[in-house]
Design a protein around this motif. Sequence first.
Motif, mmCIF file in Angstrom:
data_model
loop_
_atom_site.group_PDB
_atom_site.id
_atom_site.type_symbol
_atom_site.label_atom_id
_atom_site.label_comp_id
_atom_site.label_asym_id
_atom_site.label_seq_id
_atom_site.Cartn_x
_atom_site.Cartn_y
_atom_site.Cartn_z
ATOM 1 N N ASP A 288 -85.493 -1.621 18.176
ATOM 2 C CA ASP A 288 -84.552 -0.831 19.649
ATOM 3 C C ASP A 288 -84.807 0.312 19.272
ATOM 4 O O ASP A 288 -83.734 0.992 18.118
ATOM 5 C CB ASP A 288 -83.185 -1.617 19.581
ATOM 6 N N ASP A 289 -84.865 1.368 19.565
ATOM 7 C CA ASP A 289 -85.246 2.841 19.730
ATOM 8 C C ASP A 289 -84.256 3.398 20.315
ATOM 9 O O ASP A 289 -84.060 4.474 19.242
ATOM 10 C CB ASP A 289 -86.243 3.006 20.316
ATOM 11 N N THR A 290 -83.698 2.941 20.657
ATOM 12 C CA THR A 290 -81.825 3.481 20.304
ATOM 13 C C THR A 290 -80.401 3.133 19.497
ATOM 14 O O THR A 290 -79.671 3.944 19.379
ATOM 15 C CB THR A 290 -81.270 2.825 22.174
ATOM 16 N N LYS A 291 -81.124 2.696 18.833
ATOM 17 C CA LYS A 291 -80.184 1.502 18.278
ATOM 18 C C LYS A 291 -80.851 2.084 16.174
ATOM 19 O O LYS A 291 -81.812 1.622 16.339
ATOM 20 C CB LYS A 291 -79.672 0.508 18.376
ATOM 21 N N SER A 292 -79.967 2.540 15.200
ATOM 22 C CA SER A 292 -79.765 1.928 13.961
ATOM 23 C C SER A 292 -79.276 1.205 13.310
ATOM 24 O O SER A 292 -78.505 0.683 13.833
ATOM 25 C CB SER A 292 -79.080 3.677 13.545
ATOM 26 N N ILE A 293 -79.404 0.804 11.739
ATOM 27 C CA ILE A 293 -78.512 0.033 11.824
ATOM 28 C C ILE A 293 -77.884 0.114 11.603
ATOM 29 O O ILE A 293 -76.680 -0.539 11.765
ATOM 30 C CB ILE A 293 -79.492 -0.448 10.069
ATOM 31 N N ASP A 294 -77.055 1.510 11.610
ATOM 32 C CA ASP A 294 -75.997 1.485 11.521
ATOM 33 C C ASP A 294 -75.164 2.129 12.593
ATOM 34 O O ASP A 294 -73.219 1.021 12.526
ATOM 35 C CB ASP A 294 -74.862 2.965 10.844
ATOM 36 N N ASP A 295 -75.705 2.205 13.523
ATOM 37 C CA ASP A 295 -75.614 1.369 15.116
ATOM 38 C C ASP A 295 -74.723 0.000 15.618
ATOM 39 O O ASP A 295 -73.933 -0.770 15.936
ATOM 40 C CB ASP A 295 -76.067 1.724 15.889
ATOM 41 N N ILE A 296 -75.585 -0.899 15.099
ATOM 42 C CA ILE A 296 -76.305 -2.449 14.935
ATOM 43 C C ILE A 296 -74.394 -3.320 14.507
ATOM 44 O O ILE A 296 -73.636 -3.830 15.123
ATOM 45 C CB ILE A 296 -77.269 -2.838 14.414
ATOM 46 N N ALA A 297 -74.407 -2.637 13.477
ATOM 47 C CA ALA A 297 -72.995 -2.541 12.375
ATOM 48 C C ALA A 297 -71.724 -2.393 13.446
ATOM 49 O O ALA A 297 -71.311 -3.661 13.461
ATOM 50 C CB ALA A 297 -73.084 -1.641 11.123
ATOM 51 N N ALA A 298 -72.388 -1.425 14.137
ATOM 52 C CA ALA A 298 -70.722 -0.811 14.204
ATOM 53 C C ALA A 298 -70.602 -1.628 15.471
ATOM 54 O O ALA A 298 -69.750 -2.253 16.387
ATOM 55 C CB ALA A 298 -71.192 0.825 14.701
ATOM 56 N N ASP A 299 -71.746 -1.926 16.848
ATOM 57 C CA ASP A 299 -71.105 -2.070 17.522
ATOM 58 C C ASP A 299 -70.334 -4.176 17.155
ATOM 59 O O ASP A 299 -70.035 -4.835 17.824
ATOM 60 C CB ASP A 299 -72.790 -3.023 18.604
ATOM 61 N N LEU A 300 -71.439 -4.726 15.846
ATOM 62 C CA LEU A 300 -70.540 -5.712 15.675
ATOM 63 C C LEU A 300 -68.947 -5.409 14.895
ATOM 64 O O LEU A 300 -68.456 -7.286 14.683
ATOM 65 C CB LEU A 300 -71.761 -6.442 14.919
ATOM 66 N N GLY A 301 -69.195 -4.736 14.831
ATOM 67 C CA GLY A 301 -67.932 -4.419 13.930
ATOM 68 C C GLY A 301 -67.664 -5.109 12.103
ATOM 69 O O GLY A 301 -66.408 -5.262 12.141
#
Length: 452
Positions: free
Chosen positions: A135-148
Amino acid sequence: MKKTLLALTIAGLLTACGSSSNSSSSDDTNSSSTETTTASATEYRVIDGYLSNAEVCYLAEGATDCEVIGTTDDNGLITIPDGTDSGQLIATIIAGQTSDADGVGYVGTTYQMITDIGTGADAVITPYTTLDALDDTKSIDDIAADLGVSVDLVKGDYVSSTDEDQASVAIIAKTLVTQLSESVEENNASELLTQATEVKTYIDEELVNSDIDLSEQNVVVLDDGSLSTETAITELEDFLINENGLSVISLNAEYYSQEGGSVAMFSEDGTGSFSGEDNFTFTYSTEGDFLTTSVDSDSATDQFIYVNSTIALSVPLAGKDLTVMVDSTLETATSLWDRDEIVGNTLYLIFDDSSGTTVATPTYAALTFSDEEVVIVEDGETATFEWSLDDDGFLTLYTGNDYGDRDVTFVKYLTDDNIVVYNDYYNESFGLMLSDENLAEALFNEWSSISE
């Protein structure tokens, strides 16, 4: 680096992995067959649980060839060449070859995971690094944030973590791998992330405040897209101890005619009972994939070659017949054969070809279906027959005199995600049908080896 992988590259890697052996194919033109060795290197870990005997290759930036490095060890670790500080690592988890430390036996489905080297994640290849790389639009930090959840969990070795969200992150990962494709190119990153967030919501709303131990659960995606839970099978006892008992069915027609379907009950205190043609109580113990039962001074040992939440396959070391175990209350297959799962596909049969004897004859055949004909390859010989599928779900091969003066009719008996247990209707016997060649070959080879 985030990039869309060339389909050619992935197809080449799968060709290199297309057997249950640990070596790569020297004929593959898209992945190097030379394993890279170096005195100074970095270790990466491939994780659902810790995945051993998964094949890992290195895709350099701008390259189309994925260079095979080797396979992971018993702890899921693999050493990559020193100086490999950019590009991507692709792990192929191979049905019938790769084992998960959190499970029993081989994994049942082939899939791939990927990681971008040097872009934030730790030295791991996981479902989460796969989301990040795709996913070019998501960093690993973004993924963690989306999952809480903590980013340290998502980017690292969540299996060994003591973080309070460890169990949730591990469950999400196990659900995600059931949705991953044989080629990372075929995955939809957005859909996978949506699935991950739905699983996290399900865990928070349905499981966290219940009495359920999250470490003992898996979340599964049902056919209609809804979510449910099942007991995680991390050791043999998790399957054996079932309050409903386990139906035991031999693929050997002679054994089955003598015993029929029997039921075994296993208790947590190491005792059990068996009901069928004979009724008796026993004590039992397990060690790895082996089950030993004892009655008075006599004992018998079974080796399990496949275990998941629905079906287990074992080989009694004395009788050497292949045995199916399932929850005794599990309904027989409600789904009928569908032409779409047959036409244009090859299905692999494992059955006991013995007749009138309890001496097992492990047999393997490949059935390739066209619209009206099926080509059967068995023991190096090839034959072509007509076939039909009726409204009652009977799949009939018109083999006639070639197979004992009778046609062969298959009825689905039980299924899981990887195996169909079929009933050879007119012969009153059972067998296995699989779509994954690697898993089929591995199970057949295991059974054959034990029965020698």
